[in-house]
Design an enzyme around this catalytic site. Structure first.
Site, mmCIF file in Angstrom:
data_model
loop_
_atom_site.group_PDB
_atom_site.id
_atom_site.type_symbol
_atom_site.label_atom_id
_atom_site.label_comp_id
_atom_site.label_asym_id
_atom_site.label_seq_id
_atom_site.Cartn_x
_atom_site.Cartn_y
_atom_site.Cartn_z
ATOM 1 N N GLY A 57 0.397 -1.371 -0.242
ATOM 2 C CA GLY A 57 0.239 0.403 -0.236
ATOM 3 C C GLY A 57 1.005 1.168 -0.301
ATOM 4 N N ASP B 129 8.798 -5.550 13.577
ATOM 5 C CA ASP B 129 6.962 -5.412 13.985
ATOM 6 C C ASP B 129 7.340 -4.408 14.390
ATOM 7 O OD1 ASP B 129 4.451 -5.646 15.679
ATOM 8 O OD2 ASP B 129 5.360 -8.096 16.427
ATOM 9 N N TYR C 5 -8.736 2.854 16.280
ATOM 10 C CA TYR C 5 -8.260 3.411 14.830
ATOM 11 C C TYR C 5 -8.010 4.842 15.323
ATOM 12 C CZ TYR C 5 -6.560 4.215 9.894
ATOM 13 O OH TYR C 5 -6.013 4.115 9.087
HETATM 14 N N1 NAD Z 1 -5.574 3.617 2.989
HETATM 15 C C1 NAD Z 1 -5.956 4.367 3.241
HETATM 16 O O1 NAD Z 1 -7.273 4.574 2.704
HETATM 17 C C2 NAD Z 1 -4.997 4.962 4.964
HETATM 18 C C3 NAD Z 1 -5.951 6.375 5.459
HETATM 19 C C4 NAD Z 1 -5.431 6.849 6.142
HETATM 20 C C5 NAD Z 1 -4.468 6.322 6.478
HETATM 21 N N2 NAD Z 1 -3.674 4.561 5.888
HETATM 22 C C6 NAD Z 1 -2.474 4.782 6.981
HETATM 23 O O2 NAD Z 1 -1.056 4.120 6.595
HETATM 24 C C7 NAD Z 1 -0.945 3.730 7.182
HETATM 25 C C8 NAD Z 1 -0.533 2.655 5.585
HETATM 26 O O3 NAD Z 1 -1.522 2.203 5.402
HETATM 27 P P1 NAD Z 1 -2.367 0.755 3.912
HETATM 28 O O4 NAD Z 1 -3.681 1.400 3.582
HETATM 29 O O5 NAD Z 1 -0.790 0.877 3.157
HETATM 30 O O6 NAD Z 1 -2.403 -0.022 4.245
HETATM 31 P P2 NAD Z 1 -1.794 -2.148 3.676
HETATM 32 O O7 NAD Z 1 -2.457 -2.673 5.303
HETATM 33 O O8 NAD Z 1 -1.765 -1.924 2.702
HETATM 34 O O9 NAD Z 1 -0.481 -1.173 4.433
HETATM 35 C C9 NAD Z 1 0.041 -1.916 5.724
HETATM 36 C C10 NAD Z 1 1.140 -2.055 5.842
HETATM 37 O O10 NAD Z 1 1.710 -2.701 7.836
HETATM 38 C C11 NAD Z 1 2.103 -3.642 8.009
HETATM 39 N N3 NAD Z 1 1.827 -3.878 9.281
HETATM 40 C C12 NAD Z 1 1.130 -4.437 9.183
HETATM 41 N N4 NAD Z 1 1.507 -4.387 11.179
HETATM 42 C C13 NAD Z 1 2.533 -4.101 11.247
HETATM 43 C C14 NAD Z 1 3.458 -4.003 12.768
HETATM 44 N N5 NAD Z 1 3.184 -4.868 13.807
HETATM 45 N N6 NAD Z 1 5.391 -4.171 12.426
HETATM 46 C C15 NAD Z 1 4.942 -4.085 11.331
HETATM 47 N N7 NAD Z 1 4.669 -3.958 10.217
HETATM 48 C C16 NAD Z 1 3.164 -4.092 10.078
HETATM 49 C C17 NAD Z 1 1.674 -4.204 6.901
HETATM 50 O O11 NAD Z 1 1.968 -5.940 7.093
HETATM 51 C C18 NAD Z 1 1.551 -3.675 5.315
HETATM 52 O O12 NAD Z 1 2.668 -4.202 4.959
HETATM 53 C C19 NAD Z 1 -1.535 3.005 7.964
HETATM 54 O O13 NAD Z 1 -0.930 3.208 9.179
HETATM 55 C C20 NAD Z 1 -3.099 2.881 8.083
HETATM 56 O O14 NAD Z 1 -3.782 3.467 8.931
HETATM 57 C C21 NAD Z 1 -4.384 4.378 5.565
#
Ligand code: NAD
Length: 252
Positions: A17, A58, A150
């Site tokens: 992501g 982690d 969250y």
């Molecule tokens: N996608 C959205 O719309 C959105 C919007 C606002 C905020 N965010 C934030 O952006 C960030 C990335 O989200 P995303 O949408 O790319 O999600 P995603 O699920 O595609 O990626 C998240 C990544 O974090 C890793 N991860 C999870 N737990 C972990 C841990 N304990 N230690 C290390 N790595 C860990 C996962 O393995 C994954 O690779 C997050 O903090 C999310 O809350 C996303």
């Protein structure tokens, strides 16, 4: 090109992501990228492709931060930026959130961001300063009913960021700290939420790009452009700010 040339940048949760998009764009702009994630296979594959370093981490474990900063100091001798991006989006409201979900969510987002900032500042102080970017969300600004823990965690990240920014400024540490607040962006986390909450499966959509646009969902690079800016010296006067990336969704 080269907007962040030679800067050493750690990105957590970089195997998917937004973190993956950040890593790719920062590498393309000349940064020396350090990717971390719990997902080793995907993280290592992307790192090999873009010439980055990958470490398994982690973020919810305090000792993982000491290990990581030790390796970065030994290998690069400096740290210019940290993107605290790792996260999970577990769907549960105030009536259905278990203590386990609450603790897991706050452990990854809040504890992880706290330890990340603390350990990054210690290394940045030794190498002349840097930029910390904390991934929050529009959930921090409005509160999303189906994402109780969250929303609480992202709200905490927002105010923690401001506290850190002012501390670093008052102490003349030359460390900036900003939060980024995306709305819905096209990543596996949002695909999962769309499926569970509104029954839309992006993977089986005939034209996923059309559906993305119809839903008003952003693209990962919409966020990556902001990350490159905040890592770069172009943003040297931006500190303690909340950068909202939602095409106005929280304005109206
Ligand atoms: N996608 C959205 O719309 C959105 C919007 C606002 C905020 N965010 C934030 O952006 C960030 C990335 O989200 P995303 O949408 O790319 O999600 P995603 O699920 O595609 O990626 C998240 C990544 O974090 C890793 N991860 C999870 N737990 C972990 C841990 N304990 N230690 C290390 N790595 C860990 C996962 O393995 C994954 O690779 C997050 O903090 C999310 O809350 C996303």
């Amino acid at each position: 090109m080269d907007r962040v040339k030679n800067k050493v940048v750690i990105i957590t949760g970089a195997a998917s992501g937004l973190g993956e998009a950040d890593a790719r764009m920062l590498a393309a702009e000349g940064a020396r990228v350090v990717m971390t994630d719990i997902n080793v296979d995907a993280g290592q594959t992307i790192a090999n492709e873009i010439g980055a370093t990958f470490y398994q981490q982690d973020v919810a474990l305090e000792e993982s931060w000491h290990d990581l900063m030790g390796k970065v100091e030994e290998h690069y001798g400096q740290l210019d930026a940290l993107v605290n991006n790792a996260g999970v989006g577990i769907i549960a409201d105030i009536e259905t959130t278990t203590t386990e979900v609450w603790r897991k969510t706050l452990g990854i987002h809040l504890d992880g961001t706290f330890w990340g900032c603390q350990s990054a500042i210690a290394l940045m102080k030794k190498s002349g300063g840097g930029s910390i970017i904390n991934m929050s969300s529009t959930a921090a600004l409005v509160g999303i009913p189906s994402f109780l823990a969250y929303s609480a965690a992202k709200g905490g990240i927002r105010s923690m960021t401001k506290s850190i920014a002012i501390h670093c400024k008052q102490q003349n540490l030359n460390v900036r700290c900003n939060s980024v607040h995306p709305g819905s962006i096209n990543t596996p986390m949002v695909h999962n939420a769309l499926k569970k909450l509104v029954g839309i499966d992006m993977a089986s959509e005939e034209d996923p790009e059309m559906m993305r646009q119809k839903l008003g969902v952003g693209e990962p690079n919409d966020v990556a452009h902001m990350i490159v800016y905040l890592v770069s010296d172009e943003s040297k006067h931006i500190n303690g700010a909340e950068m909202v990336i939602d095409n106005g969704d929280t304005v109206i």
